[in-house]
Structure formats: C-alpha cells, structure tokens
Design a protein around this motif. Structure first.
Motif, short mmCIF file in Angstrom:
data_model
loop_
_atom_site.label_atom_id
_atom_site.label_comp_id
_atom_site.label_asym_id
_atom_site.label_seq_id
_atom_site.Cartn_x
_atom_site.Cartn_y
_atom_site.Cartn_z
N PRO A 35 -11.29 -35.38 16.38
CA PRO A 35 -12.11 -36.60 16.40
C PRO A 35 -13.36 -36.49 15.52
O PRO A 35 -14.34 -35.85 15.90
CB PRO A 35 -12.49 -36.73 17.88
N PRO A 36 -13.37 -37.08 14.33
CA PRO A 36 -14.48 -36.88 13.38
C PRO A 36 -15.81 -37.43 13.85
O PRO A 36 -16.86 -36.82 13.61
CB PRO A 36 -14.00 -37.59 12.11
N THR A 37 -15.80 -38.58 14.53
CA THR A 37 -17.06 -39.17 14.98
C THR A 37 -17.72 -38.32 16.06
O THR A 37 -18.94 -38.12 16.05
CB THR A 37 -16.82 -40.60 15.51
N TYR A 159 -8.32 -37.28 19.85
CA TYR A 159 -8.25 -38.35 18.86
C TYR A 159 -6.93 -39.09 19.03
O TYR A 159 -5.87 -38.46 19.13
CB TYR A 159 -8.34 -37.76 17.46
N ALA A 160 -6.99 -40.42 19.08
CA ALA A 160 -5.78 -41.23 19.28
C ALA A 160 -5.75 -42.40 18.31
O ALA A 160 -6.78 -42.82 17.77
CB ALA A 160 -5.71 -41.73 20.72
N LYS A 161 -4.58 -42.93 18.12
CA LYS A 161 -4.39 -44.09 17.23
C LYS A 161 -4.88 -45.37 17.87
O LYS A 161 -5.55 -46.19 17.25
CB LYS A 161 -2.90 -44.22 16.88
N GLU A 195 -8.28 -47.82 17.15
CA GLU A 195 -8.19 -49.24 17.52
C GLU A 195 -8.20 -49.38 19.03
O GLU A 195 -7.53 -48.65 19.74
CB GLU A 195 -6.90 -49.84 16.95
N ILE A 196 -8.99 -50.34 19.52
CA ILE A 196 -9.05 -50.63 20.96
C ILE A 196 -8.48 -52.03 21.18
O ILE A 196 -8.90 -52.99 20.54
CB ILE A 196 -10.49 -50.55 21.48
N VAL A 197 -7.50 -52.11 22.07
CA VAL A 197 -6.81 -53.37 22.31
C VAL A 197 -7.02 -53.80 23.76
O VAL A 197 -7.39 -52.99 24.61
CB VAL A 197 -5.30 -53.23 22.02
N PRO A 219 -15.03 -45.73 19.74
CA PRO A 219 -14.40 -46.23 18.51
C PRO A 219 -14.67 -45.27 17.35
O PRO A 219 -15.80 -44.82 17.16
CB PRO A 219 -15.10 -47.58 18.28
N SER A 220 -13.64 -44.97 16.59
CA SER A 220 -13.79 -44.04 15.48
C SER A 220 -14.43 -44.71 14.28
O SER A 220 -14.14 -45.87 13.96
CB SER A 220 -12.43 -43.48 15.07
#
Length: 230
Positions: A35-37, A159-161, A195-197, A219-220
C-alpha cells in the motif's frame, strides 16, 4: 464514525495507531500489492525500531523497501531480501535482525496467526541451520518436524483493487499475493484500495477478504507501476 458500516478514513487520521517499536505486517511481492499511501504516511511519521513481517524487503525505493532503507526496521521475518541491497548491508552490519523463512511456510505461519492456530509443523528446511536456528522440533511417528510459530502483528497494512464501505475486498491479479492472509493476522487491519463502491455493489462470489477482517479503509493516492519498475 457514526455509521458502524463506514470504515473509510485517511492515512493521516490513522497514523495515531502507529508507534515506535511496533510489529507491522504488510502485503506485497517486490512492492506489487503493497500500500503506497500508507507506506508514505509511515515514512512521514518518523516511527522507527519496527518489527516487520512480510514476503520480502521490496526494492530500495519501492514498497516496504523505503522503510527498510531508511534504517527504521529493527527486525524482520521474511522469505528473502535479495532485491534490496540496503537490507543486506543492514543485516551484515548487525543493524537489522533477519529471520529467514521459506516463502510457503511464511504464508502458512501468517494464515495460522489469522486462524488462531498457535503454530504449524513442517519438515522444510530441517537440513538448513539458518532456518532451524532457535526453533523447537517435535517427532510424530518417526518423522521430526520444525515447530513454526504462527505470526500476527499489531497492525496489518494491505492493498486491494476494490472495497465497499464495510471493508469487503477484491484484489487485482498477482497483486493479491499475501494480502488476504495478512488481512486476517493483524490486531488492526488497514486496507488501502483503488476504488470504493457502495454496499451491495460487490457480488458475494467475488469477495476475497470479508469486511469482518478489515478495520479501516484508505483511498489510494495511486502509483504508476510501469514507471516504478523502470
């Protein structure tokens, strides 16, 4: 958070959970799936003397390797450090303690931690002094096994899509790697997502990590992996 199903926040809000000397578990393989952020927030916070648990030490300027390269890590349990020469130098100089663990066993130890199993038994590495150093053995029948303790952490960063606001997660191809296992093994799990849905948008069959394992969602800010690998 007034809504009990609302886990979305920011890295700046969550940095209060991090402290010097903590144990941190992370997903990722050579930086992909890390997770970069969140990693950037850790770098900015200045925390140090960390104990890390993860597949590798990334590259000097990619993924978890950035934290390692700044000398913030006291100890790490990992499968290899070869892609980060700074990690190798820190180990050689006695500035970072490294516990090497075969990759599959490392993943299984993390899974055991998430499942509440205290240890696993394995005969892998029985002929390797580096792997067996300081570990207990037991005999079942005529076979001797290493007792490999389960691994857990104060915080897991993954980290997730995609995620919904409850924390149900899906991953993107190979970036999935150890992230689902690490999500289970942290006292607190923070998921950075692309992405958050809305709730109900993810089909139950495609969810890999149920939201029950995820405490917070960030959120990334994104990363250009093509550029990073060049």
């Amino acid at each position: 958070m007034n809504n009990p199903f609302q886990k979305i926040t920011t890295a700046d809000e969550l940095i209060r959970h991090f402290h010097d000397g903590m144990t941190l578990m992370y997903g990722g393989f050579g930086g992909v799936g890390s997770p970069p952020t969140i990693i950037e927030a850790i770098l900015q916070s200045g925390i140090k003397d960390l104990t890390l648990i993860g597949n590798d030490t990334g590259f000097p300027h990619i993924g978890i390797g950035q934290i390692v390269s700044q000398g913030r890590v006291r100890r790490i349990t990992t499968s290899h450090i070869g892609s980060n020469p700074i990690a190798g130098q820190l180990m050689t100089d006695g500035k970072m303690d490294v516990e090497f663990c075969p990759q599959g066993i490392l993943a299984e130890r993390i899974r055991a931690g998430g499942m509440g199993i205290p240890a696993i038994l394995s005969d892998i590495g029985m002929d390797n002094e580096i792997v067996t150093a300081g570990k207990q053995t037991c005999t079942i029948g005529k076979q001797e096994y290493l007792v490999e303790p389960a691994l857990t952490a104060e915080i897991s960063i993954i980290y997730a899509k995609k995620a919904d606001s409850y924390g149900n997660l899906i991953y993107d191809k190979s970036a999935r790697n150890t992230n689902p296992l690490c999500a289970m093994a942290g006292d607190i799990t923070i998921a950075e997502v692309e992405e958050i849905v809305p709730l109900g948008s993810l089909h139950p069959d495609e969810i890999i990590t149920p939201g029950v394992f995820v405490d917070y969602i960030i959120p990334s800010e994104g990363v250009n992996w093509k550029w990073a690998w060049e």
